[in-house]
Design a protein around this motif. Structure first.
Motif, PDB file in Angstrom:
ATOM      1  N   ASN A  73       0.835  -1.198   0.000  1.00  0.00           N
ATOM      2  CA  ASN A  73       0.000   0.000   0.000  1.00  0.00           C
ATOM      3  C   ASN A  73       0.876   1.257   0.000  1.00  0.00           C
ATOM      4  N   LYS A  74       0.622   2.157  -0.932  1.00  0.00           N
ATOM      5  CA  LYS A  74       1.464   3.353  -1.096  1.00  0.00           C
ATOM      6  C   LYS A  74       1.493   4.226   0.154  1.00  0.00           C
ATOM      7  N   ALA A  75       0.339   4.500   0.742  1.00  0.00           N
ATOM      8  CA  ALA A  75       0.284   5.348   1.941  1.00  0.00           C
ATOM      9  C   ALA A  75       1.003   4.685   3.110  1.00  0.00           C
ATOM     10  N   ALA A  76       0.755   3.403   3.321  1.00  0.00           N
ATOM     11  CA  ALA A  76       1.408   2.675   4.414  1.00  0.00           C
ATOM     12  C   ALA A  76       2.915   2.616   4.181  1.00  0.00           C
ATOM     13  N   PHE A  77       3.343   2.393   2.947  1.00  0.00           N
ATOM     14  CA  PHE A  77       4.769   2.345   2.635  1.00  0.00           C
ATOM     15  C   PHE A  77       5.447   3.666   3.001  1.00  0.00           C
ATOM     16  N   GLY A  78       4.771   4.777   2.712  1.00  0.00           N
ATOM     17  CA  GLY A  78       5.309   6.092   3.085  1.00  0.00           C
ATOM     18  C   GLY A  78       5.451   6.244   4.591  1.00  0.00           C
ATOM     19  N   ILE A  79       4.488   5.711   5.336  1.00  0.00           N
ATOM     20  CA  ILE A  79       4.543   5.774   6.802  1.00  0.00           C
ATOM     21  C   ILE A  79       5.671   4.903   7.337  1.00  0.00           C
ATOM     22  N   VAL A  80       5.836   3.703   6.778  1.00  0.00           N
ATOM     23  CA  VAL A  80       6.951   2.840   7.193  1.00  0.00           C
ATOM     24  C   VAL A  80       8.268   3.591   7.002  1.00  0.00           C
ATOM     25  N   SER A  81       8.423   4.222   5.863  1.00  0.00           N
ATOM     26  CA  SER A  81       9.651   4.966   5.568  1.00  0.00           C
ATOM     27  C   SER A  81       9.891   6.068   6.599  1.00  0.00           C
ATOM     28  N   LYS A  82       8.855   6.836   6.921  1.00  0.00           N
ATOM     29  CA  LYS A  82       8.977   7.905   7.926  1.00  0.00           C
ATOM     30  C   LYS A  82       9.303   7.332   9.306  1.00  0.00           C
ATOM     31  N   ASN A  83       8.636   6.237   9.679  1.00  0.00           N
ATOM     32  CA  ASN A  83       8.855   5.646  11.001  1.00  0.00           C
ATOM     33  C   ASN A  83      10.258   5.057  11.144  1.00  0.00           C
ATOM     34  N   VAL A  84      10.747   4.431  10.096  1.00  0.00           N
ATOM     35  CA  VAL A  84      12.112   3.886  10.112  1.00  0.00           C
ATOM     36  C   VAL A  84      13.115   5.029  10.301  1.00  0.00           C
ATOM     37  N   GLU A  85      12.861   6.123   9.624  1.00  0.00           N
ATOM     38  CA  GLU A  85      13.732   7.303   9.730  1.00  0.00           C
ATOM     39  C   GLU A  85      13.682   7.895  11.148  1.00  0.00           C
ATOM     40  N   SER A  86      12.478   8.097  11.674  1.00  0.00           N
ATOM     41  CA  SER A  86      12.358   8.728  12.998  1.00  0.00           C
ATOM     42  C   SER A  86      12.883   7.840  14.118  1.00  0.00           C
ATOM     43  N   ALA A  87      12.837   6.517  13.939  1.00  0.00           N
ATOM     44  CA  ALA A  87      13.362   5.594  14.956  1.00  0.00           C
ATOM     45  C   ALA A  87      14.876   5.390  14.799  1.00  0.00           C
ATOM     46  N   ARG A  88      15.443   5.993  13.799  1.00  0.00           N
ATOM     47  CA  ARG A  88      16.891   5.936  13.536  1.00  0.00           C
ATOM     48  C   ARG A  88      17.382   4.503  13.306  1.00  0.00           C
ATOM     49  N   VAL A  89      16.631   3.735  12.513  1.00  0.00           N
ATOM     50  CA  VAL A  89      17.025   2.361  12.198  1.00  0.00           C
ATOM     51  C   VAL A  89      17.147   2.142  10.685  1.00  0.00           C
ATOM     52  N   LYS A  90      17.220   3.232   9.932  1.00  0.00           N
ATOM     53  CA  LYS A  90      17.273   3.142   8.472  1.00  0.00           C
ATOM     54  C   LYS A  90      18.478   2.346   7.982  1.00  0.00           C
ATOM     55  N   ASP A  91      19.612   2.469   8.678  1.00  0.00           N
ATOM     56  CA  ASP A  91      20.835   1.778   8.254  1.00  0.00           C
ATOM     57  C   ASP A  91      20.737   0.259   8.397  1.00  0.00           C
ATOM     58  N   LYS A  92      19.758  -0.221   9.142  1.00  0.00           N
ATOM     59  CA  LYS A  92      19.572  -1.667   9.327  1.00  0.00           C
ATOM     60  C   LYS A  92      18.290  -2.151   8.656  1.00  0.00           C
ATOM     61  N   SER A  93      17.755  -1.341   7.739  1.00  0.00           N
ATOM     62  CA  SER A  93      16.457  -1.619   7.130  1.00  0.00           C
ATOM     63  C   SER A  93      16.529  -1.628   5.614  1.00  0.00           C
ATOM     64  N   ALA A  94      15.649  -2.417   5.026  1.00  0.00           N
ATOM     65  CA  ALA A  94      15.410  -2.370   3.583  1.00  0.00           C
ATOM     66  C   ALA A  94      13.894  -2.329   3.406  1.00  0.00           C
ATOM     67  N   LEU A  95      13.410  -1.367   2.631  1.00  0.00           N
ATOM     68  CA  LEU A  95      11.979  -1.206   2.410  1.00  0.00           C
ATOM     69  C   LEU A  95      11.633  -1.685   1.012  1.00  0.00           C
ATOM     70  N   HIS A  96      10.554  -2.463   0.925  1.00  0.00           N
ATOM     71  CA  HIS A  96      10.147  -3.054  -0.342  1.00  0.00           C
ATOM     72  C   HIS A  96       8.667  -2.768  -0.567  1.00  0.00           C
ATOM     73  N   ARG A  97       8.355  -2.002  -1.626  1.00  0.00           N
ATOM     74  CA  ARG A  97       6.958  -1.728  -1.945  1.00  0.00           C
ATOM     75  C   ARG A  97       6.501  -2.736  -2.988  1.00  0.00           C
ATOM     76  N   THR A  98       5.969  -3.833  -2.490  1.00  0.00           N
ATOM     77  CA  THR A  98       5.535  -4.930  -3.346  1.00  0.00           C
ATOM     78  C   THR A  98       4.546  -5.797  -2.580  1.00  0.00           C
ATOM     79  N   GLU A  99       3.880  -6.675  -3.289  1.00  0.00           N
ATOM     80  CA  GLU A  99       2.985  -7.640  -2.661  1.00  0.00           C
ATOM     81  C   GLU A  99       3.811  -8.664  -1.887  1.00  0.00           C
ATOM     82  N   ALA A 100       3.272  -9.155  -0.798  1.00  0.00           N
ATOM     83  CA  ALA A 100       3.959 -10.136   0.036  1.00  0.00           C
ATOM     84  C   ALA A 100       4.352 -11.371  -0.765  1.00  0.00           C
ATOM     85  N   ALA A 101       3.445 -11.891  -1.570  1.00  0.00           N
ATOM     86  CA  ALA A 101       3.720 -13.098  -2.353  1.00  0.00           C
ATOM     87  C   ALA A 101       4.874 -12.882  -3.322  1.00  0.00           C
TER      88      ALA A 101
END
Length: 183
Positions: A73-101
């Motif tokens: 979901n585009k809106a949720a993906f944007g929130i994940v990105s913001k939350n990863v940034e604000s929690a300062r864990v971006k360097d240990k994260s990879a974000l994937h905007r795709t279906e789970a399957a």
């Protein structure tokens, strides 16, 4: 919503606007991490239906090595990105905007020690995700899967349920391989 413990403790996380995402409550999240605390430090984590990203972020805050966040979901993906940034864990994260399957089928030889599955309640989404995880063999030998579902949801899978906890209308199930050694 906030990070309960670890390096990002107290960090406030943004919710996804609207009613389509149902964030895990802080109480349930804290209890889940009490159940799995021995599996978090140094873990390779997959937050397959990331929503806000709070489960993966909590794992990273508590010492997980890396987390793949998957959200279509585009809106949720944007929130994940913001939350990863604000929690300062971006360097240990990879974000994937795709279906789970799609993500699971392309994970290749990647193995995860901890997989969070918190899809929308009802339907066959959780069951299908478990079948894909088993088919593509992405759970490490001693890895565990944490499923959040409605109490009335039933799902068949090839994993062993090692723990179940009910929190009101929410059911948390901890799964491992049938031949796993995890307790």
């Amino acid at each position: 919503m906030r990070v309960v413990s670890g390096t990002a403790r107290g960090c406030k996380l943004q919710p996804v606007p609207g009613m389509n995402t149902r964030p895990t409550t802080d109480r349930v999240k804290e209890n889940v991490f009490n159940l799995i605390q021995d599996h978090v430090r140094g873990a390779e984590v997959l937050d397959l239906f990331a929503g806000t990203g709070q489960l993966g972020i909590e794992a990273l805050s508590r010492g997980a090595q890396h987390c793949d966040f998957v959200e279509h979901n585009k809106a949720a993906f944007g929130i994940v990105s913001k939350n990863v940034e604000s929690a300062r864990v971006k360097d240990k994260s990879a974000l994937h905007r795709t279906e789970a399957a799609d993500f699971v089928s392309r994970a290749g030889r990647q193995k995860y020690d901890l997989i969070f599955l918190d899809p929308p309640y009802g339907g066959e989404i959780l069951e299908n995700a478990l079948k894909l995880i088993e088919r593509f063999d992405i759970l490490s030998v001693n890895g565990i899967i944490i499923c959040e579902s409605a109490v009335e949801d039933r799902f068949a899978h090839g994993f062993e349920a090692v723990r179940e906890r009910r929190y009101g209308a929410t059911l948390i199930t901890v799964l491992q391989r049938q031949n796993g050694e995890t307790e």
